[in-house]
Design an enzyme around this catalytic site. Structure first.
Site, PDB file in Angstrom:
ATOM      1  N   HIS A  49      21.700  19.925 -24.816  1.00 59.96           N
ATOM      2  CA  HIS A  49      21.736  19.109 -26.021  1.00 59.96           C
ATOM      3  C   HIS A  49      20.354  18.952 -26.643  1.00 59.96           C
ATOM      4  O   HIS A  49      20.209  18.927 -27.868  1.00 59.96           O
ATOM      5  CB  HIS A  49      22.317  17.735 -25.687  1.00 59.96           C
ATOM      6  CG  HIS A  49      22.665  16.913 -26.884  1.00 59.96           C
ATOM      7  ND1 HIS A  49      23.763  17.169 -27.676  1.00 59.96           N
ATOM      8  CD2 HIS A  49      22.057  15.834 -27.437  1.00 59.96           C
ATOM      9  CE1 HIS A  49      23.812  16.281 -28.666  1.00 59.96           C
ATOM     10  NE2 HIS A  49      22.797  15.467 -28.535  1.00 59.96           N
ATOM     11  N   HIS A  96      28.996  14.747 -32.614  1.00 60.29           N
ATOM     12  CA  HIS A  96      29.198  13.663 -31.657  1.00 60.29           C
ATOM     13  C   HIS A  96      30.567  13.861 -31.020  1.00 60.29           C
ATOM     14  O   HIS A  96      31.402  12.957 -30.989  1.00 60.29           O
ATOM     15  CB  HIS A  96      29.068  12.295 -32.334  1.00 60.29           C
ATOM     16  CG  HIS A  96      28.094  11.398 -31.628  1.00 60.29           C
ATOM     17  ND1 HIS A  96      28.335  10.064 -31.370  1.00 60.29           N
ATOM     18  CD2 HIS A  96      26.882  11.642 -31.092  1.00 60.29           C
ATOM     19  CE1 HIS A  96      27.299   9.538 -30.734  1.00 60.29           C
ATOM     20  NE2 HIS A  96      26.410  10.475 -30.552  1.00 60.29           N
TER      21      HIS A  96
END
Length: 740
Positions: A49, A96
């Protein structure tokens, strides 16, 4: 100073998501065993990430400069594009996905909050929010639960914050059942001489944490987003942060105030990995170091350890490096807005990130080894073309012609991927701040830029099924459709941001999809001169059943120099003439027609010529700029018949019919429902027909007069004849009916 005793071994490192090679590399960097806090820092900063370790090599092949770009990809919190008049548009899209799969309301809400902070940390006031969403089939109760929660989360945060949610897209495919995609995009406007930087430099300059207090929510959120979702994920709700849009609104105003008063060296949002990420990246960017004293960090829970404070992803926080002598004024401003502002450290010339609490030192790490593009691991993964791709592209399946064309069209209009998304966007405030000219439901959103004669157009686009069938061409078509959508509003495409959603990169077939999509996207962006300003890579989007379709979402920015040229997608006046720009096509591979009417998912995709697409878009834009066009609408899902229906009912308060008549001896169902790209429906008054035809001839673009506007029915040849009120009813009722 005392350093905490190391209690770390390879087994613990693996629990943190690090592999044996990475652990060995950490030992070499530090020259010793890491402390527990250091292990946590490395684990989040070297997670997929944050580090993009499995994607950065390919991302560097994308066009990342040129055109109107002021800030290149990865240089700051978001990309920035010069729009003239001393102004820039700052925009970005991020995912998200994993948090939204676990806690849909807060996952979506904090996704919106995070992307807005990326915009205003650049000094830009947010003026628009968009989203790109993917869910499983609506026949499943869990899908309806996720959709409801995500939509409420987006609306709940954006509406309270006071930014209009002006556009987006939603697809429903079985591949997203276990892992929905929630991509949030935002754009803001800033004076080019007022842009802030995410940098730390100046020995002795004070470092402040501002905004909310730090809690235990979101710890290891970056790591959580860098692994597959499992049944155990449901128990990990603490990894999902809790957002407070009212605090963020105050944070926005305070942040813009300290930037406007020129009080800071740099500022960065505390998103993924919290203080760890912002301190490491700002230090690396400024070629400096930083010393943090965690006793000074405002916390809202007792007994928080350095590990927890450094890794917390509590929302609505920023890290600020103050100019010398400006701390007092910064704190006055944040006090005025009832926000925390605590000096927690200082910038140093020594290139070390030093983390202390009390008299103990918990971490000493060179920041460059933590920052993307510095010393983080970089991998090239194995790739293999899936056998399924070959099968999907063998030949277009044979299907029977529908007995009832009217019913086929009505079924398509009410199907999940085509029907009106009004049920969704009416939960959003898309008119707040009064800049919205074209809101949700059009080809692209359009917002005027105050105190200028300019406007911007924004669109998010990607057909994951196309990319599943042919990722190289599918990614090109995603960029092309995003560009075509903004062109149809009268805007020139100028730049993109992207959110690349894929499965596990260690799966060779997933990595092949990723590689092909990046290659296709790069080709299209070069063709349209729309450089990539930045964005987000989101891997590990899969469940026990399967990976999601490869979904390289494109966020496109277009610029309109004169607000008088803004063009809607719907028919306006009786007697206007309707043109098809581009060719009639009978290719239905990858179409909603095959999937919805015949229950078949198959390619090959329709032919796509990127050079022709670019010429067509240039022609449409020129026709709009010569005031020849009253409406323009891109043909996409559902094909020509659906696009014509949308033109008839695009203005709900005043739908209008049309009479379409063309001669083509190919099968009518394929002609009407083909989703072949590079086609636009436009309407114009009779007095402009000759000039339209002259311009098309000059541009060498096919232009066919296919009908006229007017009446209460949509009539297409002798196959379709439906009252526009019935079209509207089916189109508008599809999603509410499915949600019940």
């Amino acid at each position: 100073m005392k350093r905490t005793k190391p209690v770390v071994d390879l087994a613990l490192a693996k629990e943190h998501g690090l592999n044996a090679y990475e652990y060995k590399r950490i030992l070499k960097i530090l020259g010793r065993t890491p402390t527990y806090t250091e292990l946590g820092i490395f684990s989040v900063m070297w997670s997929e990430h944050c580090s993009y370790k499995n994607s950065i090599k390919l991302l560097k092949t994308l066009p990342r400069s040129g055109g109107r770009l002021l800030v290149g990809a990865g240089e700051e919190n978001a990309g920035a594009v010069d729009i003239g008049d001393g102004l820039a548009v700052v925009f970005k899209i991020e995912s998200h996905n994993h948090p939204s799969a676990i806690e849909p309301y807060q996952g979506a809400a904090t996704g919106v909050g995070g992307i807005l902070r990326d915009i205003f940390t650049m000094g830009a006031r947010p003026i628009a929010s968009l989203n790109s969403l993917r869910f499983g089939l609506l026949s499943k109760g869990r899908t309806r639960y996720l959709l409801d929660g995500v939509v409420r989360g987006i609306g709940g945060y954006g509406n309270c914050f006071g930014v209009p949610t002006v556009g987006g897209e939603i697809y429903f495919e079985d591949s997203y059942s276990g892992n929905p995609l929630v991509n949030a995009m935002a754009a803001g406007v800033v004076k080019t001489d007022k842009m802030a930087s995410a940098t730390a430099k100046g020995d002795g300059c004070k470092v402040l944490v501002v905004g909310s207090a730090t809690g235990r929510d979101g710890i290891h959120g970056a790591t959580f987003a860098s692994e597959e979702l499992t049944e155990e994920s449901e128990s990990r709700r603490p990894a999902v942060q809790i957002g407070d849009p009212f605090t963020e609104k105050s944070l926005l105003e305070a942040t813009l105030e300290i930037i406007d008063e020129n009080l800071i060296v740099g500022i960065q949002d505390m998103g993924a990995a919290g203080i760890t990420c912002s301190s490491a990246e700002m230090s690396a960017h400024g070629n400096s170091g930083m010393e943090l004293q965690l006793d000074k960090v405002p916390v809202r829970e007792e007994g928080m350890t350095p590990y927890e404070i450094m890794l917390s992803e509590s929302q609505e926080r920023m890290l600020v490096v103050a100019k010398k002598g400006k701390v007092k004024r910064i704190q006055e401003i944040f006090r005025k807005w009832d926000l925390h502002s605590a000096v927690i450290g200082k910038v140093t010339d020594e290139k070390l990130l030093v983390v202390k609490k009390g008299r103990k030192t918990f971490a000493e790490i060179p920041p460059e080894v933590l920052a993307l593009g510095g010393g983080t691991p970089v991998y090239t993964r194995e790739k293999q073309k899936p056998n399924e791709v070959t099968e999907l592209n063998r030949s277009e399946p044979r299907v029977p012609e529908p007995d009832d064309y009217n019913q086929a069209l009505l079924t398509l209009l009410s199907s999940p991927n085509i029907c009106s998304k009004r049920w969704v966007y009416e939960q959003y405030d898309y008119q707040v701040r009064t800049n919205t000219v074209i809101g949700p439901g059009g080809d692209a959103a359009v917002l005027r830029i105050r105190k200028t004669n300019k406007a911007i157009a924004l669109s998010t686009d990607c057909n994951g099924l196309y990319c599943h069938i042919n990722p190289y061409v599918g990614a090109q078509m995603a960029v092309a459709e995003a560009a075509r959508n903004v062109v149809c509003t009268g805007a020139e495409p100028v730049a993109i941001t992207n959110c690349l959603n894929f499965g596990n990169p260690y799966d060779p077939e997933v990595y092949w999809y990723f590689s092909e999509c990046v290659k296709g996207m790069g080709k299209a962006c070069r063709a349209f001169n729309t450089p990539v300003t930045g964005g987000n890579v989101s891997f590990y989007n899969e469940s026990a059943e399967s990976a999601v379709y490869p979904t390289p979402t494109i966020g496109m920015l277009g610029l309109i120099d004169d607000v008088c040229l803004i063009t809607d997608s719907y028919f306006r006046d009786k007697g206007d003439h309707i043109f098809l720009i581009g060719e009639l096509s009978s290719q239905v591979g990858g179409s909603e027609y095959l999937k919805v009417i015949h229950n078949k998912i198959s390619g090959p995709l329709p032919n796509f010529d990127i050079k022709f697409e670019k010429r067509l878009q240039k022609f449409v834009l020129e026709a709009i700029r010569h005031s020849l066009v009253k409406s323009a609408h891109d043909i996409s899902e559902g094909g020509l018949a659906v696009a014509l229906a949308e033109c008839c009912i695009g203005r709900p308060e005043n739908p209008i019919g049309c009479d379409i008549d063309f001669i083509d001896r190919r099968r009518q169902d394929k002609l009407l429902f083909s989703e072949a790209p590079s086609r636009v429906i436009v309407s114009c008054s009779e007095e402009n027909i000759e000039e339209m035809e002259r311009l098309a001839h000059k541009s060498k673009i096919p232009l066919q007069l296919i009908g006229t506007v007017g009446g209460k029915r949509m009539q297409i040849n002798d196959r379709i004849s439906i009252p526009v009120t019935k079209l509207q009813k089916e189109y508008e009722s599809g999603l509410p009916r499915l949600m019940k």
